[in-house]
Design a protein around this motif. Structure first.
Motif, short mmCIF file in Angstrom:
data_model
loop_
_atom_site.label_atom_id
_atom_site.label_comp_id
_atom_site.label_asym_id
_atom_site.label_seq_id
_atom_site.Cartn_x
_atom_site.Cartn_y
_atom_site.Cartn_z
N ILE A 1 0.84 -1.20 0.00
CA ILE A 1 0.00 0.00 0.00
C ILE A 1 0.87 1.25 0.00
O ILE A 1 0.64 2.20 -0.76
CB ILE A 1 -0.94 0.01 1.22
CG1 ILE A 1 -1.92 -1.16 1.15
CG2 ILE A 1 -1.70 1.34 1.30
CD1 ILE A 1 -2.82 -1.17 -0.06
N ALA A 2 1.91 1.26 0.85
CA ALA A 2 2.79 2.43 0.95
C ALA A 2 3.50 2.71 -0.36
O ALA A 2 3.63 3.87 -0.78
CB ALA A 2 3.81 2.22 2.07
N ASN A 3 3.94 1.66 -1.05
CA ASN A 3 4.64 1.85 -2.33
C ASN A 3 3.70 2.29 -3.44
O ASN A 3 4.14 2.90 -4.42
CB ASN A 3 5.36 0.57 -2.73
CG ASN A 3 6.67 0.37 -1.97
OD1 ASN A 3 7.03 1.20 -1.13
ND2 ASN A 3 7.37 -0.70 -2.25
N LYS A 4 2.41 1.98 -3.29
CA LYS A 4 1.43 2.46 -4.25
C LYS A 4 1.17 3.96 -4.08
O LYS A 4 0.92 4.68 -5.05
CB LYS A 4 0.11 1.69 -4.08
CG LYS A 4 0.11 0.28 -4.64
CD LYS A 4 0.17 0.28 -6.17
CE LYS A 4 0.06 -1.11 -6.73
NZ LYS A 4 0.12 -1.11 -8.22
N ILE A 5 1.27 4.41 -2.83
CA ILE A 5 0.99 5.82 -2.52
C ILE A 5 2.17 6.73 -2.85
O ILE A 5 2.01 7.81 -3.40
CB ILE A 5 0.60 5.96 -1.03
CG1 ILE A 5 -0.70 5.20 -0.75
CG2 ILE A 5 0.46 7.43 -0.65
CD1 ILE A 5 -1.07 5.12 0.71
N SER A 6 3.38 6.27 -2.52
CA SER A 6 4.57 7.10 -2.76
C SER A 6 5.77 6.22 -3.06
O SER A 6 5.78 5.04 -2.71
CB SER A 6 4.86 7.97 -1.54
OG SER A 6 5.15 7.17 -0.40
N LYS A 7 6.79 6.79 -3.68
CA LYS A 7 8.00 6.06 -4.01
C LYS A 7 8.92 6.01 -2.80
O LYS A 7 9.09 7.00 -2.09
CB LYS A 7 8.72 6.73 -5.17
CG LYS A 7 7.99 6.63 -6.50
CD LYS A 7 8.81 7.26 -7.62
CE LYS A 7 8.08 7.13 -8.95
NZ LYS A 7 8.86 7.73 -10.07
N PRO A 8 9.55 4.83 -2.55
CA PRO A 8 10.49 4.73 -1.44
C PRO A 8 11.79 5.46 -1.75
O PRO A 8 12.14 5.67 -2.92
CB PRO A 8 10.72 3.22 -1.31
CG PRO A 8 10.49 2.70 -2.69
CD PRO A 8 9.38 3.56 -3.27
N THR A 9 12.52 5.83 -0.70
CA THR A 9 13.81 6.50 -0.88
C THR A 9 14.89 5.44 -1.11
O THR A 9 14.77 4.31 -0.66
CB THR A 9 14.17 7.34 0.36
OG1 THR A 9 14.14 6.49 1.52
CG2 THR A 9 13.20 8.48 0.52
N HIS A 10 15.95 5.82 -1.80
CA HIS A 10 17.01 4.88 -2.15
C HIS A 10 18.38 5.41 -1.74
O HIS A 10 18.48 6.39 -1.01
CB HIS A 10 16.97 4.58 -3.66
CG HIS A 10 15.72 3.86 -4.06
ND1 HIS A 10 15.56 2.50 -3.92
CD2 HIS A 10 14.54 4.32 -4.58
CE1 HIS A 10 14.36 2.14 -4.34
NE2 HIS A 10 13.74 3.21 -4.76
N TRP A 11 19.40 4.76 -2.22
CA TRP A 11 20.81 5.11 -1.96
C TRP A 11 21.03 6.58 -2.25
O TRP A 11 20.73 7.06 -3.33
CB TRP A 11 21.68 4.23 -2.85
CG TRP A 11 23.17 4.40 -2.75
CD1 TRP A 11 23.93 5.33 -3.37
CD2 TRP A 11 24.08 3.55 -2.02
NE1 TRP A 11 25.27 5.12 -3.08
CE2 TRP A 11 25.39 4.05 -2.26
CE3 TRP A 11 23.93 2.44 -1.20
CZ2 TRP A 11 26.51 3.45 -1.70
CZ3 TRP A 11 25.04 1.85 -0.64
CH2 TRP A 11 26.32 2.37 -0.89
N LYS A 12 21.55 7.31 -1.26
CA LYS A 12 21.78 8.74 -1.44
C LYS A 12 23.27 9.07 -1.38
O LYS A 12 24.01 8.42 -0.69
CB LYS A 12 21.05 9.53 -0.35
CG LYS A 12 19.51 9.39 -0.44
CD LYS A 12 18.86 10.22 0.63
CE LYS A 12 17.35 10.13 0.57
NZ LYS A 12 16.70 10.92 1.63
#
Length: 366
Positions: free
Chosen positions: A355-366
């Motif tokens: 559900i969370a990934n459908k709502i917004s994109k996760p953060t990655h390697w910065k």
């Protein structure tokens, strides 16, 4: 109407048992003894703001009981003292090579770009990968994982464990999820359709990297330097698994549910790029798990409860047998104590991630 729900429960139970039959490919696999090969190896570590962890990892890599290896340390545009720590170790050890990656506008914050530079800089063809925030379980880690290389086996998938924390349900949940992920990864590989690996403990021959043009097919996807590479390069013929006790790497697990949930969101986001067969099989396993528990709870509340209880008993018995043997192989036996509860809780977490990934994109390697 109740009878239809019972029939549905029988069907999903059958599907679940077929999956446990698949997982038994790993559970009941007999170890094949291989002789140490002492192949010239390049150990590659890509680090971003890992100054503290490198002080722990590098000495343990240097202590590996292995004749011919170099350590390629990649500083991926760190803003802390990562580069300085690397240079200190390099000054004292001629086995260390540093690749300093500065920010590149076209590949901003992309770990795959940094890894590509490290792979090109490595002097040896046999490449072993690990992360800065974990350590080898023993001094024979390199010897154990490289002995699986052969004229046909060019990709080795290892096990990346997490350290145990007493009296922590979160730690138990993290290690159970890691165990189940490994059981699936190893079983699918044994079936001949490998689909994933963990970047903190994997190895491959340089030729496999260039055969698929490195990470080019998914260079714009921030995550996936391990599993998406496996998607492109691994086959049933060129891939082997390695899970002996001395071949494991150990990472420190997240200490808060929020941090772990965020980490799993990143990992799960790459699954949308898997091959159809893998997405189908992984999705069917998850959906059949959900359906099994939902239908079991419903039928237990009807006059057919005895049938539901019998199916539940059969399913749990087979699960304990297959997952229990697998847990024993990977030294994760304590995850079995609360197995049904951990499974149910993990299913809820995975649904929350979806559900969370459908709502917004996760953060990655910065």
């Amino acid at each position: 109407m109740t009878l239809y729900f019972l029939y549905a429960l029988i069907a999903v139970t059958a599907v679940q048992l077929l999956y446990f039959l698949l997982f038994s490919l790993f559970a009941f696999e007999k170890k094949k003894r291989s002789k140490p090969q002492n192949l010239p190896v390049s150990v590659i570590v890509c680090a971003k703001n890992e100054a503290k962890n490198l002080n722990t990892l590098i000495p343990q890599l240097l202590q590996q009981a292995y004749q011919s290896f170099e350590i390629v340390l990649i500083n991926d545009a760190s803003s802390d003292e990562t580069l300085e720590i690397m240079e200190q170790f390099e000054a004292e050890n001629n086995t260390i090579k540093i690749v300093n990656v500065e920010n590149n506008e076209a590949f901003w914050g992309n770990k795959k770009y940094a890894l590509t530079l490290g792979i090109k800089a490595a002097k040896n063809d046999y490449l072993v990968f690990t992360d800065a925030d974990c350590v080898p379980a023993s001094k024979s880690w390199l010897a154990e994982i490289t002995q699986h290389f052969s004229s046909t086996k060019k990709i080795i998938i290892g096990y990346g464990a997490y350290a145990r924390k007493k009296h922590s349900f979160l730690n138990l949940l993290i290690r159970f999820e890691t165990l189940m992920a490994a059981v699936q990864a190893f079983s699918y590989t044994k079936l001949g359709i490998p689909y994933t690996a963990v970047g903190r403990n994997m190895a491959y021959h340089r030729s496999e990297f260039f055969r698929v043009n490195g990470f080019i097919n998914h260079i714009k996807i921030r995550s996936g330097d391990d599993d998406l590479f496996i998607k492109d390069a691994a086959t049933g013929k060129n891939t082997a698994i390695c899970y002996s006790q001395n071949s494991v790497t150990i990472s420190q697990p997240k200490t808060s549910f929020k941090a772990w949930f965020r980490q799993k969101r990143r990992h799960v986001s790459t699954a949308t790029h898997y091959k159809f067969i893998h997405k189908f099989l992984l999705g069917l396993f998850y959906s059949s798990q959900v359906a099994f528990w939902a239908l079991t709870i419903f039928v237990l509340c009807t006059n057919m409860w005895l049938f539901a209880l019998g199916l539940l008993g059969i399913r749990i018995a087979i699960q304990y047998l297959v997952i229990g043997i697998s847990a024993n192989k990977l030294k994760e036996q304590d995850t079995l104590y609360l197995l049904p509860f951990l499974e149910l809780f993990l299913l809820m977490v995975q649904f929350g991630i979806f559900i969370a990934n459908k709502i917004s994109k996760p953060t990655h390697w910065k």
